[in-house]
Design a protein around this motif. Structure first.
Motif, PDB file in Angstrom:
ATOM      1  N   ASN A  18      26.159  25.394  55.471  1.00 37.93           N
ATOM      2  CA  ASN A  18      24.760  25.117  55.115  1.00 37.93           C
ATOM      3  C   ASN A  18      24.016  24.306  56.171  1.00 37.93           C
ATOM      4  O   ASN A  18      23.038  23.621  55.860  1.00 37.93           O
ATOM      5  N   MET A  19      24.448  24.430  57.412  1.00 42.26           N
ATOM      6  CA  MET A  19      23.738  23.758  58.495  1.00 42.26           C
ATOM      7  C   MET A  19      22.871  24.713  59.309  1.00 42.26           C
ATOM      8  O   MET A  19      22.098  24.279  60.162  1.00 42.26           O
ATOM      9  N   VAL A  20      22.988  26.021  59.040  1.00 38.61           N
ATOM     10  CA  VAL A  20      22.193  27.040  59.718  1.00 38.61           C
ATOM     11  C   VAL A  20      21.456  27.855  58.670  1.00 38.61           C
ATOM     12  O   VAL A  20      22.042  28.280  57.663  1.00 38.61           O
ATOM     13  N   ALA A  21      20.160  28.071  58.909  1.00 40.96           N
ATOM     14  CA  ALA A  21      19.341  28.896  58.018  1.00 40.96           C
ATOM     15  C   ALA A  21      18.885  30.131  58.782  1.00 40.96           C
ATOM     16  O   ALA A  21      18.223  30.019  59.820  1.00 40.96           O
ATOM     17  N   TYR A  22      19.222  31.312  58.247  1.00 34.83           N
ATOM     18  CA  TYR A  22      18.922  32.595  58.884  1.00 34.83           C
ATOM     19  C   TYR A  22      18.048  33.423  57.946  1.00 34.83           C
ATOM     20  O   TYR A  22      18.389  33.600  56.766  1.00 34.83           O
ATOM     21  N   ARG A  23      16.916  33.902  58.439  1.00 30.93           N
ATOM     22  CA  ARG A  23      16.060  34.773  57.633  1.00 30.93           C
ATOM     23  C   ARG A  23      16.510  36.209  57.847  1.00 30.93           C
ATOM     24  O   ARG A  23      16.424  36.759  58.931  1.00 30.93           O
ATOM     25  N   GLU A  24      16.975  36.835  56.752  1.00 29.41           N
ATOM     26  CA  GLU A  24      17.608  38.140  56.874  1.00 29.41           C
ATOM     27  C   GLU A  24      16.608  39.270  57.074  1.00 29.41           C
ATOM     28  O   GLU A  24      16.904  40.255  57.751  1.00 29.41           O
ATOM     29  N   THR A  25      15.423  39.162  56.469  1.00 25.28           N
ATOM     30  CA  THR A  25      14.471  40.259  56.531  1.00 25.28           C
ATOM     31  C   THR A  25      13.057  39.730  56.365  1.00 25.28           C
ATOM     32  O   THR A  25      12.868  38.578  55.991  1.00 25.28           O
ATOM     33  N   SER A  26      12.083  40.578  56.651  1.00 23.16           N
ATOM     34  CA  SER A  26      10.674  40.245  56.471  1.00 23.16           C
ATOM     35  C   SER A  26      10.300  39.020  57.303  1.00 23.16           C
ATOM     36  O   SER A  26      10.959  38.688  58.287  1.00 23.16           O
ATOM     37  N   PHE A  27       9.211  38.347  56.922  1.00 22.84           N
ATOM     38  CA  PHE A  27       8.780  37.127  57.604  1.00 22.84           C
ATOM     39  C   PHE A  27       8.416  36.051  56.601  1.00 22.84           C
ATOM     40  O   PHE A  27       7.980  34.968  56.975  1.00 22.84           O
ATOM     41  N   ALA A  28       8.592  36.364  55.310  1.00 25.77           N
ATOM     42  CA  ALA A  28       8.182  35.461  54.228  1.00 25.77           C
ATOM     43  C   ALA A  28       9.390  35.098  53.360  1.00 25.77           C
ATOM     44  O   ALA A  28      10.527  35.462  53.665  1.00 25.77           O
ATOM     45  N   HIS A  29       9.134  34.338  52.298  1.00 24.29           N
ATOM     46  CA  HIS A  29      10.190  33.908  51.359  1.00 24.29           C
ATOM     47  C   HIS A  29      11.352  33.267  52.116  1.00 24.29           C
ATOM     48  O   HIS A  29      12.519  33.609  51.914  1.00 24.29           O
ATOM     49  N   ALA A  30      11.023  32.336  53.021  1.00 28.13           N
ATOM     50  CA  ALA A  30      12.047  31.741  53.894  1.00 28.13           C
ATOM     51  C   ALA A  30      11.990  30.222  53.872  1.00 28.13           C
ATOM     52  O   ALA A  30      12.289  29.571  54.868  1.00 28.13           O
TER      53      ALA A  30
END
Length: 229
Positions: A18-30
């Motif tokens: 839980n030290m890295v945050a990766y946005r899997e898709t889109s550009f929102a809900h992050a």
């Protein structure tokens, strides 16, 4: 250890304990949050690890008194959505982000108004929550040895990394002034000055909030205070 809270936007996947945050898709809900509230003077620092072309805008970062442990309904965006819900002080990181100042009415304005840096000018940064080497605030891969004889210090190269580049390190903290607090950005080793004042910090705990938005694809928390809980 500083981590992201397990409650986050639906497009976020947390990695590496839980030290890295990766946005899997889109550009929102992050939207992501610090696992624990920030303490006065504590610097919450993230590094941009990945960018993704094809989007406009970049990471947003700031403070909020909404508690992620309450599992409140998350909006799509930090700006303007979470900001408009109140109890949040959030700014967009831009390529030219530099010294966001406020006038007495609380409006933002650009300028060179003098202020006292919260990180000083020595190799060791002292904060109320502990000390660490200044090099941790500098962009990854952009550290050059100082010219000082016998010194282990580092300085930025002439060609600085942009705040939105991969490797850039963006910090957020708040400083208590009487009954309220002011928020500071620390971007690639430079205190940008107060960007929000008169935060009613006594009205609730302040969590760091990071929106992994737009071209910003992945961020990592940089540990400044050792591995202690």
């Amino acid at each position: 250890m500083t981590r992201f809270h397990p409650y986050h936007g639906q497009n976020i996947r947390l990695l590496h304990d839980n030290m890295v945050a990766y946005r899997e898709t889109s550009f929102a809900h992050a939207l992501t949050f610090s696992e624990k509230p920030l303490r006065p003077g504590e610097i919450f620092l993230v590094e941009i690890e990945k960018n993704e072309r094809g989007w406009s805008g970049h990471m947003r970062i700031g403070l909020t008194q909404f508690n992620p442990a309450d599992h409140f309904e998350l909006p799509q965006y930090a700006l303007p959505d979470l900001h408009n819900m109140g109890k949040s002080w959030i700014f967009a990181v831009t390529k030219s982000h530099n010294k966001v100042m406020l006038n007495e009415e609380g409006d933002t304005e650009n300028g060179d108004e003098p202020y006292q840096s919260v990180i000083g000018d020595t190799d060791i940064v002292q904060t109320p929550q502990g000390s660490f080497n200044r090099s941790l605030l500098l962009p990854l891969g952009k550290l050059l040895p100082s010219n000082k004889s016998g010194s282990n210090s580092y300085h930025m190269p002439k060609k600085n990394v942009l705040p939105t580049d991969v490797g850039s390190r963006i910090g957020i903290m708040y400083k208590v002034n009487g009954d309220t607090a002011e928020m500071r950005f620390i971007i690639n080793g430079e205190d940008q000055g107060p960007c929000a004042r008169y935060i009613p910090y006594q009205g609730g705990n302040l969590h760091a909030v990071v929106d992994v938005y737009g071209t910003t694809k992945q961020v990592r928390i940089i540990q400044l205070y050792g591995g202690k809980e």
